[in-house]
Scaffold this active site. Structure first.
Site, PDB file in Angstrom:
ATOM      1  N   ARG A  89      -4.703 -61.850 -41.092  1.00 22.38           N
ATOM      2  CA  ARG A  89      -5.509 -61.021 -39.889  1.00 22.38           C
ATOM      3  C   ARG A  89      -7.243 -61.375 -40.092  1.00 22.38           C
ATOM      4  O   ARG A  89      -8.453 -61.425 -39.521  1.00 22.38           O
ATOM      5  CB  ARG A  89      -5.228 -61.433 -38.341  1.00 22.38           C
ATOM      6  CG  ARG A  89      -5.937 -60.835 -36.868  1.00 22.38           C
ATOM      7  CD  ARG A  89      -6.696 -61.927 -37.127  1.00 22.38           C
ATOM      8  NE  ARG A  89      -5.753 -63.544 -36.868  1.00 22.38           N
ATOM      9  CZ  ARG A  89      -6.473 -64.796 -37.345  1.00 22.38           C
ATOM     10  NH1 ARG A  89      -7.535 -64.889 -37.513  1.00 22.38           N
ATOM     11  NH2 ARG A  89      -5.584 -65.633 -37.018  1.00 22.38           N
ATOM     12  N   LYS A 122     -29.230 -56.937 -31.670  1.00 21.27           N
ATOM     13  CA  LYS A 122     -28.056 -57.601 -31.134  1.00 21.27           C
ATOM     14  C   LYS A 122     -26.717 -57.705 -32.119  1.00 21.27           C
ATOM     15  O   LYS A 122     -26.907 -58.616 -32.097  1.00 21.27           O
ATOM     16  CB  LYS A 122     -28.370 -58.743 -30.538  1.00 21.27           C
ATOM     17  CG  LYS A 122     -29.599 -57.647 -29.251  1.00 21.27           C
ATOM     18  CD  LYS A 122     -30.331 -59.258 -28.769  1.00 21.27           C
ATOM     19  CE  LYS A 122     -31.562 -58.760 -28.021  1.00 21.27           C
ATOM     20  NZ  LYS A 122     -32.042 -59.588 -27.177  1.00 21.27           N
ATOM     21  N   LYS A 154     -42.188 -51.110 -28.820  1.00 22.07           N
ATOM     22  CA  LYS A 154     -41.524 -52.104 -27.908  1.00 22.07           C
ATOM     23  C   LYS A 154     -42.536 -52.249 -26.424  1.00 22.07           C
ATOM     24  O   LYS A 154     -42.811 -51.213 -26.087  1.00 22.07           O
ATOM     25  CB  LYS A 154     -40.188 -52.149 -28.447  1.00 22.07           C
ATOM     26  CG  LYS A 154     -39.146 -52.588 -29.280  1.00 22.07           C
ATOM     27  CD  LYS A 154     -37.773 -52.372 -29.163  1.00 22.07           C
ATOM     28  CE  LYS A 154     -36.922 -52.993 -28.504  1.00 22.07           C
ATOM     29  NZ  LYS A 154     -37.406 -54.851 -28.328  1.00 22.07           N
ATOM     30  N   GLU A 183     -44.958 -55.509 -30.459  1.00 26.30           N
ATOM     31  CA  GLU A 183     -44.611 -56.277 -29.344  1.00 26.30           C
ATOM     32  C   GLU A 183     -45.229 -56.387 -28.106  1.00 26.30           C
ATOM     33  O   GLU A 183     -46.413 -55.238 -28.051  1.00 26.30           O
ATOM     34  CB  GLU A 183     -43.605 -55.532 -28.216  1.00 26.30           C
ATOM     35  CG  GLU A 183     -41.732 -56.384 -29.447  1.00 26.30           C
ATOM     36  CD  GLU A 183     -40.968 -55.705 -28.508  1.00 26.30           C
ATOM     37  OE1 GLU A 183     -41.056 -55.867 -27.413  1.00 26.30           O
ATOM     38  OE2 GLU A 183     -39.365 -56.483 -28.765  1.00 26.30           O
ATOM     39  N   ASP A 204     -43.719 -61.036 -28.255  1.00 22.57           N
ATOM     40  CA  ASP A 204     -42.754 -61.758 -27.145  1.00 22.57           C
ATOM     41  C   ASP A 204     -42.006 -62.411 -26.124  1.00 22.57           C
ATOM     42  O   ASP A 204     -42.707 -61.936 -24.959  1.00 22.57           O
ATOM     43  CB  ASP A 204     -42.192 -59.947 -26.689  1.00 22.57           C
ATOM     44  CG  ASP A 204     -41.232 -58.926 -26.176  1.00 22.57           C
ATOM     45  OD1 ASP A 204     -39.900 -59.918 -26.587  1.00 22.57           O
ATOM     46  OD2 ASP A 204     -41.319 -58.608 -25.265  1.00 22.57           O
TER      47      ASP A 204
END
Length: 278
Positions: A89, A122, A154, A183, A204
């Site tokens: 597994r 992410k 950002k 961004e 963005d």
């Protein structure tokens, strides 16, 4: 992977009282890891390390990034029956997860047909380096692995300090080895960032038309050639070709990791070639 990582994964999966594997005789068997669908394989080194940890001996004709089709034998295995079942597994989880990421990455790369397809941060906590490796196996760019790899300004940084002050502070604090990325959400901010000498501008959540207008403006002002342009946000397999047509250099897509399907892979023990109890 590090031995400490591997043993943490093994501990998580086997636990302290593995009755199911102990009820079978520990005989030597052959087994096969089989692709159940078309895809791009990744995670072979990790799966191999897992099997070898259990003293199972794997062999393969594939390498990460190769295409597999339904019923292809990805790995041939020789070892103890209990060991194969204990490794099964965990090894298949690595192969399925990483191959799924590699497969969707290859789809984006082929659909885009030009700019780099990159990942994002992410990712699954504790599994990032493997997911980034899978993106690379699919022909993509892993992007930065962590916050220290590059300076990225950002929207929330800008909300606190403002774009111009953020760029000045970043250029003062960053090492000469670190690139500075900003961004932007408007053409004016893109022009300002370019004039201030950032290395990368990320458009963005801007539309294709907005990006086209920004690129054209940068070209007209002589600011395009010395800067990397990246598009991110709202990009899917259905519209990635349209974003590629804007002539950006990079398209970053969180879906490569947070929304990819696993490749269907299974393990089959051949009961006809047992060689006696170990």
């Amino acid at each position: 992977m590090l031995l400490t990582e591997l043993e943490r994964f093994v501990e998580e999966d086997i636990g302290y009282d593995d009755v199911s594997c102990n009820i079978i005789p520990d005989c030597r068997v052959n087994a096969e890891v089989i692709a159940k669908e078309f895809g791009i394989v990744a995670g072979l080194a990790e799966a191999t390390q897992i099997f070898e940890y259990f003293e199972v001996f794997p062999a393969t004709d594939f390498q990460d990034g190769d295409m597999v089709k339904e019923n292809d034998i990805i790995l041939s295995l020789d070892g103890g029956s209990r060991s194969i079942l204990r490794a099964e597994r965990l090894a298949l989880n690595f192969l399925g997860r990483m191959s799924g990421i590699a497969t969707i990455t290859r789809e984006y790369v082929e659909r885009a047909g030009g700019p780099r397809i990159a990942g994002t941060r992410k990712t699954t906590p504790g599994f990032r380096k493997f997911e980034k490796k899978a993106i690379a196996a699919g022909g993509g760019d892993p992007h930065r692995y962590n916050l220290s790899d590059a300076v990225m300004i950002k929207d929330n940084h800008i909300a606190v300090i403002g774009l111009e002050k953020a760029i000045i502070a970043a250029k003062r604090a960053a090492s000469f080895t670190q690139k500075i990325e900003v961004e932007v959400e408007t053409v004016d901010d893109a022009v300002l960032a370019a004039k201030m000498g950032v290395d990368i501008i990320m458009f963005d959540n801007m539309t294709v038309k907005e990006i086209q207008r920004a690129v054209k403006t940068l070209e007209e002002k002589g600011l395009r050639n010395n800067i990397t342009l990246e598009a991110s946000g709202g990009i899917s397999i259905e519209n990635v070709d349209k974003y590629a047509s804007t002539t950006v250099d990079v398209i970053s897509i969180g879906a490569l990791t947070h929304s990819s399907n696993w490749l269907d892979i299974s393990l089959r023990i051949n009961p006809d070639i047992q060689e006696g109890t170990l």
